[in-house]
Scaffold this motif. Structure first.
Motif, PDB file in Angstrom:
ATOM      1  N   ALA A 221       0.813  -1.218   0.000  1.00  0.00           N
ATOM      2  CA  ALA A 221       0.000   0.000   0.000  1.00  0.00           C
ATOM      3  C   ALA A 221       0.846   1.267   0.000  1.00  0.00           C
ATOM      4  CB  ALA A 221      -0.937  -0.002   1.207  1.00  0.00           C
ATOM      5  N   TYR A 222       2.060   1.177   0.543  1.00  0.00           N
ATOM      6  CA  TYR A 222       2.935   2.354   0.615  1.00  0.00           C
ATOM      7  C   TYR A 222       4.121   2.269  -0.357  1.00  0.00           C
ATOM      8  CZ  TYR A 222       0.186   3.563   4.699  1.00  0.00           C
ATOM      9  OH  TYR A 222      -0.855   3.886   5.541  1.00  0.00           O
ATOM     10  N   ASN A 223       4.052   1.278  -1.249  1.00  0.00           N
ATOM     11  CA  ASN A 223       5.056   1.127  -2.317  1.00  0.00           C
ATOM     12  C   ASN A 223       4.339   0.712  -3.600  1.00  0.00           C
ATOM     13  OD1 ASN A 223       7.898   1.246  -0.890  1.00  0.00           O
ATOM     14  ND2 ASN A 223       6.624  -0.029   0.437  1.00  0.00           N
ATOM     15  N   ASP A 224       3.393   1.538  -4.036  1.00  0.00           N
ATOM     16  CA  ASP A 224       2.557   1.170  -5.175  1.00  0.00           C
ATOM     17  C   ASP A 224       3.387   1.039  -6.454  1.00  0.00           C
ATOM     18  OD1 ASP A 224       2.107   3.956  -6.849  1.00  0.00           O
ATOM     19  OD2 ASP A 224       2.346   4.306  -4.700  1.00  0.00           O
ATOM     20  N   ALA A 225       2.891   0.199  -7.347  1.00  0.00           N
ATOM     21  CA  ALA A 225       3.624  -0.138  -8.566  1.00  0.00           C
ATOM     22  C   ALA A 225       3.840   1.069  -9.474  1.00  0.00           C
ATOM     23  CB  ALA A 225       2.887  -1.241  -9.322  1.00  0.00           C
ATOM     24  N   GLN A 226       2.932   2.048  -9.409  1.00  0.00           N
ATOM     25  CA  GLN A 226       3.075   3.237 -10.254  1.00  0.00           C
ATOM     26  C   GLN A 226       4.123   4.212  -9.726  1.00  0.00           C
ATOM     27  OE1 GLN A 226      -0.723   5.056 -11.689  1.00  0.00           O
ATOM     28  NE2 GLN A 226      -1.690   3.447 -10.448  1.00  0.00           N
ATOM     29  N   GLY A 227       4.570   4.002  -8.488  1.00  0.00           N
ATOM     30  CA  GLY A 227       5.561   4.902  -7.908  1.00  0.00           C
ATOM     31  C   GLY A 227       4.989   6.218  -7.417  1.00  0.00           C
ATOM     32  N   LEU A 228       3.674   6.267  -7.216  1.00  0.00           N
ATOM     33  CA  LEU A 228       3.056   7.527  -6.787  1.00  0.00           C
ATOM     34  C   LEU A 228       3.423   7.879  -5.349  1.00  0.00           C
ATOM     35  CD1 LEU A 228      -0.466   7.037  -8.401  1.00  0.00           C
ATOM     36  CD2 LEU A 228       1.290   8.661  -9.123  1.00  0.00           C
ATOM     37  N   THR A 229       3.476   6.871  -4.480  1.00  0.00           N
ATOM     38  CA  THR A 229       3.838   7.155  -3.088  1.00  0.00           C
ATOM     39  C   THR A 229       5.292   7.594  -2.998  1.00  0.00           C
ATOM     40  OG1 THR A 229       2.261   5.465  -2.394  1.00  0.00           O
ATOM     41  CG2 THR A 229       3.783   6.280  -0.724  1.00  0.00           C
ATOM     42  N   ALA A 230       6.156   6.983  -3.813  1.00  0.00           N
ATOM     43  CA  ALA A 230       7.554   7.418  -3.849  1.00  0.00           C
ATOM     44  C   ALA A 230       7.644   8.873  -4.294  1.00  0.00           C
ATOM     45  CB  ALA A 230       8.356   6.511  -4.789  1.00  0.00           C
ATOM     46  N   ALA A 231       6.903   9.227  -5.341  1.00  0.00           N
ATOM     47  CA  ALA A 231       6.918  10.615  -5.829  1.00  0.00           C
ATOM     48  C   ALA A 231       6.369  11.568  -4.775  1.00  0.00           C
ATOM     49  CB  ALA A 231       6.108  10.716  -7.116  1.00  0.00           C
ATOM     50  N   PHE A 232       5.337  11.136  -4.055  1.00  0.00           N
ATOM     51  CA  PHE A 232       4.737  11.940  -2.992  1.00  0.00           C
ATOM     52  C   PHE A 232       5.746  12.197  -1.877  1.00  0.00           C
ATOM     53  CE2 PHE A 232       2.198  11.721   1.046  1.00  0.00           C
ATOM     54  CZ  PHE A 232       1.510  12.917   0.913  1.00  0.00           C
ATOM     55  N   ASN A 233       6.464  11.168  -1.460  1.00  0.00           N
ATOM     56  CA  ASN A 233       7.479  11.304  -0.418  1.00  0.00           C
ATOM     57  C   ASN A 233       8.600  12.228  -0.871  1.00  0.00           C
ATOM     58  OD1 ASN A 233       8.700  10.799   2.054  1.00  0.00           O
ATOM     59  ND2 ASN A 233       9.343   8.724   1.553  1.00  0.00           N
ATOM     60  N   LEU A 234       9.105  11.993  -2.068  1.00  0.00           N
ATOM     61  CA  LEU A 234      10.198  12.809  -2.602  1.00  0.00           C
ATOM     62  C   LEU A 234       9.772  14.253  -2.858  1.00  0.00           C
ATOM     63  CD1 LEU A 234      11.606  10.134  -5.043  1.00  0.00           C
ATOM     64  CD2 LEU A 234      12.911  11.164  -3.179  1.00  0.00           C
ATOM     65  N   ASN A 235       8.465  14.460  -3.076  1.00  0.00           N
ATOM     66  CA  ASN A 235       7.999  15.824  -3.340  1.00  0.00           C
ATOM     67  C   ASN A 235       8.232  16.749  -2.162  1.00  0.00           C
ATOM     68  OD1 ASN A 235       6.406  17.752  -5.080  1.00  0.00           O
ATOM     69  ND2 ASN A 235       5.163  17.760  -3.216  1.00  0.00           N
ATOM     70  N   ALA A 236       8.334  16.195  -0.945  1.00  0.00           N
ATOM     71  CA  ALA A 236       8.650  17.044   0.205  1.00  0.00           C
ATOM     72  C   ALA A 236       9.965  17.783  -0.021  1.00  0.00           C
ATOM     73  CB  ALA A 236       8.722  16.204   1.480  1.00  0.00           C
ATOM     74  N   LEU A 237      10.930  17.111  -0.661  1.00  0.00           N
ATOM     75  CA  LEU A 237      12.228  17.739  -0.921  1.00  0.00           C
ATOM     76  C   LEU A 237      12.118  18.774  -2.031  1.00  0.00           C
ATOM     77  CD1 LEU A 237      14.543  14.598  -0.691  1.00  0.00           C
ATOM     78  CD2 LEU A 237      13.688  16.098   1.138  1.00  0.00           C
ATOM     79  N   HIS A 238      11.350  18.478  -3.078  1.00  0.00           N
ATOM     80  CA  HIS A 238      11.107  19.493  -4.118  1.00  0.00           C
ATOM     81  C   HIS A 238      10.454  20.725  -3.500  1.00  0.00           C
ATOM     82  CE1 HIS A 238      12.292  17.128  -7.587  1.00  0.00           C
ATOM     83  NE2 HIS A 238      11.476  16.132  -7.240  1.00  0.00           N
ATOM     84  N   HIS A 239       9.503  20.493  -2.604  1.00  0.00           N
ATOM     85  CA  HIS A 239       8.814  21.582  -1.918  1.00  0.00           C
ATOM     86  C   HIS A 239       9.815  22.446  -1.148  1.00  0.00           C
ATOM     87  CE1 HIS A 239       5.492  22.724   1.238  1.00  0.00           C
ATOM     88  NE2 HIS A 239       5.933  23.772   0.580  1.00  0.00           N
ATOM     89  N   LEU A 240      10.717  21.799  -0.395  1.00  0.00           N
ATOM     90  CA  LEU A 240      11.703  22.552   0.386  1.00  0.00           C
ATOM     91  C   LEU A 240      12.702  23.263  -0.505  1.00  0.00           C
ATOM     92  CD1 LEU A 240      12.351  20.094   3.356  1.00  0.00           C
ATOM     93  CD2 LEU A 240      10.888  22.113   3.308  1.00  0.00           C
ATOM     94  N   ASN A 241      13.074  22.636  -1.612  1.00  0.00           N
ATOM     95  CA  ASN A 241      13.974  23.320  -2.550  1.00  0.00           C
ATOM     96  C   ASN A 241      13.345  24.594  -3.087  1.00  0.00           C
ATOM     97  OD1 ASN A 241      16.138  21.563  -2.377  1.00  0.00           O
ATOM     98  ND2 ASN A 241      15.623  20.409  -4.224  1.00  0.00           N
ATOM     99  N   ARG A 242      12.058  24.532  -3.422  1.00  0.00           N
ATOM    100  CA  ARG A 242      11.384  25.724  -3.950  1.00  0.00           C
ATOM    101  C   ARG A 242      11.228  26.788  -2.868  1.00  0.00           C
ATOM    102  NH1 ARG A 242       8.394  21.683  -6.674  1.00  0.00           N
ATOM    103  NH2 ARG A 242       6.812  21.659  -5.025  1.00  0.00           N
ATOM    104  N   ALA A 243      10.868  26.344  -1.664  1.00  0.00           N
ATOM    105  CA  ALA A 243      10.568  27.304  -0.599  1.00  0.00           C
ATOM    106  C   ALA A 243      11.817  27.875   0.056  1.00  0.00           C
ATOM    107  CB  ALA A 243       9.692  26.631   0.458  1.00  0.00           C
ATOM    108  N   LEU A 244      12.860  27.061   0.202  1.00  0.00           N
ATOM    109  CA  LEU A 244      14.035  27.466   0.978  1.00  0.00           C
ATOM    110  C   LEU A 244      15.331  27.449   0.184  1.00  0.00           C
ATOM    111  CD1 LEU A 244      13.305  25.499   4.301  1.00  0.00           C
ATOM    112  CD2 LEU A 244      12.786  27.897   3.787  1.00  0.00           C
ATOM    113  N   ASN A 245      15.265  26.986  -1.083  1.00  0.00           N
ATOM    114  CA  ASN A 245      16.474  26.925  -1.917  1.00  0.00           C
ATOM    115  C   ASN A 245      17.591  26.140  -1.220  1.00  0.00           C
ATOM    116  OD1 ASN A 245      17.948  27.483  -4.264  1.00  0.00           O
ATOM    117  ND2 ASN A 245      18.910  29.300  -3.336  1.00  0.00           N
TER     118      ASN A 245
END
Length: 336
Positions: A221-245
Motif C-alpha cells: 500500500a505504501y510502495n505502489d507499482a506506479q511509484g506515486l507514493t515514492a513521488a509523494f514522499n520525494l515531493n517534500a524535498l522538491h517543496h523545500l527546494n522551492r521554498a528554501l532553496n
C-alpha cells in the motif's frame, strides 16, 4: 446558550466574513511557522526527520489524491464503502445531528455523504490552509444551501481549545481517513482528549482507524507499482527546494517505506544515495550517504486497542463497523 458567532468572537481574536447566505468564514489567524528554523532543527537532529506537512504543496496534494485511487491503497475506498453502507445505522445511534465539526477538513470531500444523508443544521470545517478552506466551503455552500457552514481557519491547537459551548447541540466530530495513525502514541492521547473537548458535553466522535493486517499488504500500500507514493514522499524535498532553496539532490534520494511490526506502524523515510550538501539559510548541513530522513509514521490498530485509546481519552464506545476483510474500522463514541 450564547449564539455561535458570539462565542467565537469571545474565544480569541477573529476576523469574521459573511461570504454567502449560508457561509461564514472565521479567521483565527493561525500562527505562522518559521519554516527555515523548523527544517534546520529537524534535519540537524541525531535522527533527521521532516514534518509530513511538507508533502502538501499543490503537487503533493495532487499526488496524494492519485495514491488513493491505486489498487494497492485500500484505506480511502474501504472507509468510503463503510460510510456508504453504515451511515444510516450511525445516524440512528446518534439521533438528530445539530452540528458536524471536522478538524483538518481539507477539501471537505469525505463529509459530503454525511451532509447529504444526515442534513445537519450546521457544518463546521476547521482547516489551517486558508485558500483550501475558502475554495472548498464556497463550493460546499452552493451544493448544500440549507446547511449553515461555519468555516474556521485555525491550526489544531486553536481548533481543539475552542470553548465547548461554541458548537450548538448535537455536535459530532468527524475525523476520517486514518489520520489518527499519523500521531505518535503520546501525541495521539493528547489529540483524542482534544477531540473530546471539541465534541463537548452530549457530543460524539466518528473516527476512522486503519487495522493491523498482513505486512505484505501494508508494504504494498505504501510502495505502489506506479511509484506515486515514492513521488509523494520525494515531493517534500522538491517543496523545500522551492521554498528554501536548500539544494536537495532529489535524484539521489530514495523512497523507503516498510512495516515495523514492533512499533505496529508503517514508516516512511528518504534515504541519501550519496552525500548531500544542503543550504539552510546561512547554515551548511551535510547528510552522509545512507542517512535516512524520517518523514511519516502510520500506526495500525486492532479494534480492541483503538477502543481502549478512545476510552482512555474519556469517550464511551457506541459502535464499530469494519469491512468483510477487516482492513479498516469506523468507530463511534460519545462524550457521555
Amino acid at each position: 446558550m450564547q449564539p455561535f458567532e458570539v462565542i467565537m468572537k469571545q474565544a480569541m481574536p477573529v476576523n469574521e466574513q459573511q461570504l454567502g447566505p449560508n457561509l461564514t468564514f472565521y479567521d483565527l489567524h493561525p500562527p505562522a511557522t518559521d519554516m527555515l528554523a523548523e527544517v534546520t532543527q529537524s534535519l540537524s537532529a541525531a535522527r533527521p526527520h521532516l514534518h509530513p506537512k511538507y508533502f502538501y504543496d499543490e503537487t503533493g496534494s495532487r499526488l496524494f489524491d492519485a495514491i488513493t485511487t491505486t489498487e494497492e491503497y485500500y484505506p480511502t475506498r474501504t472507509e468510503a464503502g463503510l460510510l456508504e453502507q453504515y451511515s444510516g445505522d450511525i445516524q440512528r445511534q446518534l439521533g438528530a445531528t445539530g452540528t458536524i465539526a471536522e478538524p483538518g477538513a481539507g477539501s471537505c470531500q469525505k463529509v459530503r455523504l454525511l451532509l447529504e444523508r444526515w442534513a445537519p443544521d450546521r457544518y463546521m470545517p476547521l482547516e489551517i490552509s486558508r485558500d483550501c478552506l475558502l475554495q472548498s466551503t464556497r463550493e460546499l455552500s452552493l451544493a448544500f444551501p440549507d446547511i449553515q457552514i461555519s468555516a474556521v481557519c485555525a491550526d489544531y491547537c486553536q481548533a481543539l481549545s475552542l470553548p465547548s459551548d461554541s458548537l450548538p447541540g448535537g455536535r459530532v466530530v468527524f475525523f476520517p481517513g486514518s489520520t489518527i495513525g499519523n500521531f505518535d502514541p503520546e501525541e495521539r492521547r493528547q489529540f483524542l482528549r482534544g477531540l473530546h473537548h471539541l465534541a463537548g458535553p452530549g457530543g460524539a466522535l466518528l473516527i476512522g482507524a486503519d487495522l493491523q493486517k498482513d505486512s505484505a499488504r501494508l508494504n504494498a500500500a505504501y510502495n505502489d507499482a506506479q511509484g506515486l507514493t515514492a513521488a509523494f514522499n520525494l515531493n517534500a524535498l522538491h517543496h523545500l527546494n522551492r521554498a528554501l532553496n536548500c539544494d536537495f539532490d532529489v535524484a539521489n534520494m530514495r523512497h523507503v517505506a516498510f512495516y515495523n511490526p514492533e512499533a505496529q506502524r508503517i514508516e516512511m523515510h528518504l534515504e541519501c544515495l550519496k552525500d548531500q550538501q544542503l543550504k539552510l539559510g546561512e547554515c551548511q548541513l551535510t547528510l552522509k550517504s545512507g542517512t535516512r530522513i524520517h518523514t511519516e509514521n502510520s500506526y495500525k490498530f486492532s479494534v480492541e486497542s483503538f477502543t481502549r485509546e478512545l476510552m482512555e481519552a474519556g469517550f464511551t464506545p457506541r459502535g464499530c463497523w469494519t469491512d468483510p476483510d477487516n482492513l479498516f474500522s469506523l468507530h463511534l463514541a460519545s462524550t457521555d
